[in-house]
Design an enzyme around this catalytic site. Structure first.
Site, PDB file in Angstrom:
ATOM      1  N   ALA A 106       0.816  -1.210   0.000  1.00  0.00           N
ATOM      2  CA  ALA A 106       0.000   0.000   0.000  1.00  0.00           C
ATOM      3  C   ALA A 106       0.852   1.264   0.000  1.00  0.00           C
ATOM      4  O   ALA A 106       2.085   1.218  -0.007  1.00  0.00           O
ATOM      5  CB  ALA A 106      -0.943  -0.014   1.205  1.00  0.00           C
ATOM      6  N   HIS A 107       0.175   2.398   0.016  1.00  0.00           N
ATOM      7  CA  HIS A 107       0.827   3.705  -0.092  1.00  0.00           C
ATOM      8  C   HIS A 107       1.762   3.985   1.078  1.00  0.00           C
ATOM      9  O   HIS A 107       1.514   3.601   2.212  1.00  0.00           O
ATOM     10  CB  HIS A 107      -0.224   4.817  -0.179  1.00  0.00           C
ATOM     11  CG  HIS A 107      -1.135   4.867   1.012  1.00  0.00           C
ATOM     12  ND1 HIS A 107      -0.854   5.585   2.141  1.00  0.00           N
ATOM     13  CD2 HIS A 107      -2.325   4.268   1.237  1.00  0.00           C
ATOM     14  CE1 HIS A 107      -1.835   5.452   3.017  1.00  0.00           C
ATOM     15  NE2 HIS A 107      -2.744   4.648   2.490  1.00  0.00           N
ATOM     16  N   ASN A 108       2.887   4.626   0.754  1.00  0.00           N
ATOM     17  CA  ASN A 108       3.871   5.100   1.735  1.00  0.00           C
ATOM     18  C   ASN A 108       4.569   3.992   2.511  1.00  0.00           C
ATOM     19  O   ASN A 108       5.174   4.233   3.556  1.00  0.00           O
ATOM     20  CB  ASN A 108       3.236   6.089   2.720  1.00  0.00           C
ATOM     21  CG  ASN A 108       2.836   7.386   2.052  1.00  0.00           C
ATOM     22  OD1 ASN A 108       1.692   7.520   1.591  1.00  0.00           O
ATOM     23  ND2 ASN A 108       3.748   8.335   1.973  1.00  0.00           N
TER      24      ASN A 108
END
Length: 341
Positions: free
Chosen positions: A234-236
């Site tokens: 997922a993001h980051n």
């Protein structure tokens, strides 16, 4: 190739006839006089020695063999090096196929290959000896290093960066939006994802894996990391160098994973946790809080593996304990009735 030369490539000790010509590495069942066979399990040595194989690849714990052999401290690593020499990957001829769609301001190195029906948007840079597979789509301003291989039907969104010698298998998606929404009055408002994905050198990404771009900043995959098929990142998320992630694992947003950590198959990781360097998360575990460096965890929620084994062992005793409890309750009830009588 002569066995003595293979020994040098494999970083292994030669035992026996070094002039023996080796043409292939085979399974034991397909062995022939010009084949090298890996004997990963010493218990299979007698079977290997009785086979037609010309030579054997064994560990240093095997003192001697009846056939010429390569002895290596890490036989699987030597096996990989031998395969790379005897069966090197075939790279297609450089050039851009006439059916590819390439923006006018895209920079494709003359030694790179762009296969049929690939699409390269404006500002893309492709390094020397890289291969962009058929039907692959590269978004605007993405940079791809040297000697990368993007297999057919890979999608890389805009503004991403891939280092050198990166391998991406078919169906993988790099740089799609993260799963980020703000809910107000029952309505889910999409949070724009303005960051990017950075893939460092020597990373391999499996088929149908997905790596989301950051909300702001970067999702980063550390050099030398290996990501299996059907993994969601997922993001980051930040993966340290040399991380291993097996199939069907899902990693939530803003997770940090340290260098050399291993996540086995079907692991789930909640958002904003840290998994320390060298930690191991065993299959089907659910990580709900930070994992210390070097720790081995399992279960749901994930806990130190020894603790989980004790809990599982205790759980196996529950049926017997329940029977004993019911028997004790029955005895207590009988004593109560006697006292009342």
């Amino acid at each position: 190739m002569k066995l003595a030369e293979l020994a040098r490539h494999a970083r292994a000790e030669l035992a026996g006839e070094g002039e023996l010509e080796i043409e292939a590495v085979t399974e034991l069942a397909q062995a022939h006089p010009r084949a090298l066979v890996l004997v990963a399990d010493p218990r299979r040595l007698p079977e290997a020695e009785a086979s037609p194989a010309g030579a054997l690849l064994v560990g240093t714990q095997v003192p001697h063999t009846r056939k010429p052999a390569l002895r290596a401290r890490n036989p699987r690593a030597a096996f990989a090096r031998v395969l790379a020499v005897l069966a090197p990957p075939r790279r297609p001829a450089p050039g851009i196929h006439p059916t590819a769609v390439v923006a006018s301001d895209t920079e494709v190195h003359p030694e790179a290959t762009v296969e049929p029906h690939a699409v390269l948007a404006g500002g893309v840079v492709v390094g020397a000896r890289s291969v962009i597979g058929a039907g692959t789509v590269i978004g605007a301003r993405t940079r791809i290093g040297v000697e990368c291989v993007l297999h057919p039907l890979v999608t890389v969104y805009a503004d991403c960066a891939l280092g050198d010698r990166v391998i991406v298998h078919s169906g993988a998606v790099i740089g799609s939006d993260g799963f980020g929404y703000a809910t107000e009055d029952g309505v889910h408002l999409k949070i724009p994802h303005l960051g990017r994905v950075v893939i460092e050198d020597d990373v391999e990404i499996g088929a149908n894996a997905t790596i989301d771009r950051a909300t702001l900043g970067e999702t980063r995959i550390g050099r030398g990391s290996k990501i299996d098929n059907l993994v969601q990142i997922a993001h980051n998320v930040v993966l340290g160098p040399g991380t291993i992630i097996a199939a069907l694992t899902g990693i939530s947003g803003s997770v940090t994973i340290g260098e050399g950590a291993v996540l086995a198959g079907q692991v789930g990781v909640r958002d904003h946790v840290t998994i320390g360097a060298g930690a191991t998360v065993l299959g089907r575990a659910g990580v709900t809080k930070d994992v210390a460096p070097g720790l081995v965890v399992s279960g749901f929620p994930a806990r130190p593996h020894r603790d989980e084994l004790r809990i599982e062992a205790a759980g196996a005793l529950l049926p017997e304990a329940l029977e004993r409890l019911r028997a004790l309750e029955a005895r207590v009830d009988a004593l109560d009735r006697r006292r009342r009588e």
